[in-house]
Design a protein around this motif. Sequence first.
Motif, PDB file in Angstrom:
ATOM      1  N   ILE A   1      79.514  -2.829  -1.871  1.00 61.31           N
ATOM      2  CA  ILE A   1      79.852  -2.083  -3.089  1.00 61.31           C
ATOM      3  C   ILE A   1      79.496  -0.607  -2.927  1.00 61.31           C
ATOM      4  O   ILE A   1      80.299   0.281  -3.239  1.00 61.31           O
ATOM      5  N   LEU A   2      78.301  -0.325  -2.423  1.00 60.21           N
ATOM      6  CA  LEU A   2      77.871   1.055  -2.208  1.00 60.21           C
ATOM      7  C   LEU A   2      78.794   1.762  -1.228  1.00 60.21           C
ATOM      8  O   LEU A   2      79.235   2.888  -1.475  1.00 60.21           O
ATOM      9  N   LEU A   3      79.094   1.108  -0.113  1.00 61.78           N
ATOM     10  CA  LEU A   3      79.916   1.737   0.914  1.00 61.78           C
ATOM     11  C   LEU A   3      81.347   1.938   0.434  1.00 61.78           C
ATOM     12  O   LEU A   3      81.993   2.934   0.778  1.00 61.78           O
ATOM     13  N   GLY A   4      81.855   1.009  -0.369  1.00 68.57           N
ATOM     14  CA  GLY A   4      83.181   1.201  -0.941  1.00 68.57           C
ATOM     15  C   GLY A   4      83.218   2.385  -1.894  1.00 68.57           C
ATOM     16  O   GLY A   4      84.175   3.180  -1.887  1.00 68.57           O
ATOM     17  N   LEU A   5      82.166   2.527  -2.716  1.00 66.07           N
ATOM     18  CA  LEU A   5      82.091   3.650  -3.648  1.00 66.07           C
ATOM     19  C   LEU A   5      82.000   4.979  -2.903  1.00 66.07           C
ATOM     20  O   LEU A   5      82.686   5.952  -3.250  1.00 66.07           O
ATOM     21  N   ILE A   6      81.172   5.024  -1.857  1.00 69.16           N
ATOM     22  CA  ILE A   6      81.047   6.246  -1.059  1.00 69.16           C
ATOM     23  C   ILE A   6      82.378   6.588  -0.403  1.00 69.16           C
ATOM     24  O   ILE A   6      82.786   7.755  -0.358  1.00 69.16           O
ATOM     25  N   THR A   7      83.077   5.580   0.107  1.00 67.14           N
ATOM     26  CA  THR A   7      84.378   5.822   0.735  1.00 67.14           C
ATOM     27  C   THR A   7      85.373   6.378  -0.277  1.00 67.14           C
ATOM     28  O   THR A   7      86.129   7.308   0.022  1.00 67.14           O
ATOM     29  N   GLY A   8      85.385   5.819  -1.484  1.00 69.41           N
ATOM     30  CA  GLY A   8      86.287   6.312  -2.520  1.00 69.41           C
ATOM     31  C   GLY A   8      86.004   7.754  -2.898  1.00 69.41           C
ATOM     32  O   GLY A   8      86.928   8.558  -3.074  1.00 69.41           O
ATOM     33  N   ILE A   9      84.718   8.109  -3.008  1.00 70.52           N
ATOM     34  CA  ILE A   9      84.352   9.480  -3.366  1.00 70.52           C
ATOM     35  C   ILE A   9      84.689  10.440  -2.238  1.00 70.52           C
ATOM     36  O   ILE A   9      85.292  11.502  -2.451  1.00 70.52           O
TER      37      ILE A   9
ATOM     38  N   ILE B   1      88.568  15.043   6.496  1.00 68.27           N
ATOM     39  CA  ILE B   1      87.228  14.793   7.012  1.00 68.27           C
ATOM     40  C   ILE B   1      86.464  13.774   6.186  1.00 68.27           C
ATOM     41  O   ILE B   1      85.506  13.173   6.669  1.00 68.27           O
ATOM     42  N   GLY B   2      86.866  13.571   4.927  1.00 63.69           N
ATOM     43  CA  GLY B   2      86.126  12.673   4.041  1.00 63.69           C
ATOM     44  C   GLY B   2      86.107  11.245   4.542  1.00 63.69           C
ATOM     45  O   GLY B   2      85.054  10.605   4.606  1.00 63.69           O
TER      46      GLY B   2
ATOM     47  N   VAL C   1      72.880   8.183  -9.551  1.00 62.34           N
ATOM     48  CA  VAL C   1      71.709   7.308  -9.669  1.00 62.34           C
ATOM     49  C   VAL C   1      71.972   5.962  -9.004  1.00 62.34           C
ATOM     50  O   VAL C   1      71.107   5.418  -8.294  1.00 62.34           O
ATOM     51  N   PHE C   2      73.158   5.412  -9.225  1.00 62.91           N
ATOM     52  CA  PHE C   2      73.511   4.137  -8.589  1.00 62.91           C
ATOM     53  C   PHE C   2      73.492   4.267  -7.067  1.00 62.91           C
ATOM     54  O   PHE C   2      72.938   3.403  -6.365  1.00 62.91           O
ATOM     55  N   ILE C   3      74.067   5.365  -6.561  1.00 59.95           N
ATOM     56  CA  ILE C   3      74.095   5.565  -5.102  1.00 59.95           C
ATOM     57  C   ILE C   3      72.687   5.727  -4.559  1.00 59.95           C
ATOM     58  O   ILE C   3      72.334   5.141  -3.517  1.00 59.95           O
ATOM     59  N   SER C   4      71.847   6.516  -5.231  1.00 60.47           N
ATOM     60  CA  SER C   4      70.482   6.729  -4.754  1.00 60.47           C
ATOM     61  C   SER C   4      69.678   5.436  -4.770  1.00 60.47           C
ATOM     62  O   SER C   4      68.868   5.180  -3.871  1.00 60.47           O
TER      63      SER C   4
ATOM     64  N   ILE D   1      79.329   6.559   8.084  1.00 60.10           N
ATOM     65  CA  ILE D   1      78.278   6.007   7.219  1.00 60.10           C
ATOM     66  C   ILE D   1      78.373   4.488   7.159  1.00 60.10           C
ATOM     67  O   ILE D   1      77.365   3.770   7.217  1.00 60.10           O
ATOM     68  N   THR D   2      79.594   3.971   7.064  1.00 62.02           N
ATOM     69  CA  THR D   2      79.794   2.519   6.990  1.00 62.02           C
ATOM     70  C   THR D   2      79.353   1.836   8.274  1.00 62.02           C
ATOM     71  O   THR D   2      78.727   0.762   8.246  1.00 62.02           O
TER      72      THR D   2
END
Length: 366
Positions: free
Chosen positions: A232-240, A247-248, A82-85, A255-256
Motif C-alpha cells: 500500500i505504501l509503495l503503491g501510494l509513493i508510486t502514484g505520487i 524521473i518520478g 503522516v501516513f507515509i511517515s 524505492i520499491t
Amino acid sequence: MIHSVKLPFYAKLACVLISLISFAYIFCIAKDVITPVLMAFLFAVLLLPVFTFFNTKLKFPRHLAAIICVLLFAAFIIGILVFISYEVTDMANDFETIKKNANAFISDLHRFIKENFNISIGEQKKYLDNVTKDSVKNGNATIGSALISITDLLVDCTIIPIYTFLFLIYKDHFILFLAKLINKENHAALKDILSQIKVSINNYIVGLLIEMTTVAVLTSLGLWIIGIKYFILLGLITGILNLIPYIGILIAGIITVLASLTGSGETSIILGILIVNVIVQLIDNNLLVPLIINSKVEINAFVSIMGIIVGGAAAGVSGMFLAIPLLAMLKIIFDRIESMEAWGYLMGNHVPRKFTWRVRRVKTES
C-alpha cells in the motif's frame, strides 16, 4: 474575439519570438519567486469552488472562507505525509533484513557479472572503490546542495499557502485589474478566457488526482500479487511520484526494489517489480493519460513533451509540473486572439483532414 493591429508576418513572428524569449529569461532568473506564485495560483483555482461555497452559500466572510479552504487543503496533504511517515518508520524496523538481503543480492550480481562478462569480483570491487572515492570528494558539495534544497522546500511550504490565501481574497481585485488593461469591447473575450482557464486548470488537476489514484491502486494490487510487504505504501509513493514526468517513476521503482528487500532478495521478486511497473506505465501512458489528461487540456503530445523538458531545464521538478497547465493557459489565450490563432492551433490536439493547397492560376496573354 480580441482583434489586434495588422502587422507584416515577419514583424508578428519577431514580436512573438522576442516575447517568448523575454518571458523565458525572466522566469529563469526569477524562478525562485515566480514558481511558488504559479503553484499557489493553481491551488487557488482548484480551491475556488470550495471558497465560493463557504463564501456564497454559507455566508462566511471572505477571509474566513479562504482560511478554511487553505486549512482543509493543508490537512489533506499533511494526512498523506503522516501516513507515509508512519509506514516508513515501520519499514525502518526491518533495516537489518534489508541490509542482509541487499548484500546477498549484490553477491549474486557479482557472480553473474563474473560468469557472463569474465570480470573478476576483485576487479569489480576495485572499480566500485574508485567510484566511491570520487563520490566522497564531491560529498560536501552534494550535502550543501541538499541542505539548500531542503531549505527552499520548507520556505515554499510556508509561503505557498499564504499566496493561495491571498489569491482567494483578492480574486475580484485581480480580475478588475485585468479588465482595466483592455478596452470595454473586449471584456466579453476576457471573461471567456478567464472562465476557460478556470475550467481547464480544474479539469487538469482533477485529472491528475484521478491518474495518481489509479496508478497507486494498480501498483499496490500488482505488488500485493507478487508478495511485497508494504504494497500500500509503495503503491501510494508510486502514484505520487508519477506526477513528476519521466524521473518520478524511475525513483519509485528504485524505492520499491529497496523495500522489497525487507522480505527476500530473490531476483524473481525484483523482476516481478519491474514487470508490475512496466505494465502500470503502459496502462498509464496509453490509456489514462490520453483519456484523462490530454482530453482535459487539449495540448498535443509534441508540445507537452517540449514544454516539460523546457520547464524541467528552467525550474526543475516544479517547472515540469507547471509546464502543462501553463501551456493550456497559453493555448486558451492564443485561440481568442486573432493574430495568435495559428499558434493556438499548433499547440492543439486536433487531427486535421488532408490539406489541399489552393493555388490561383493567373492567365497570361499570349
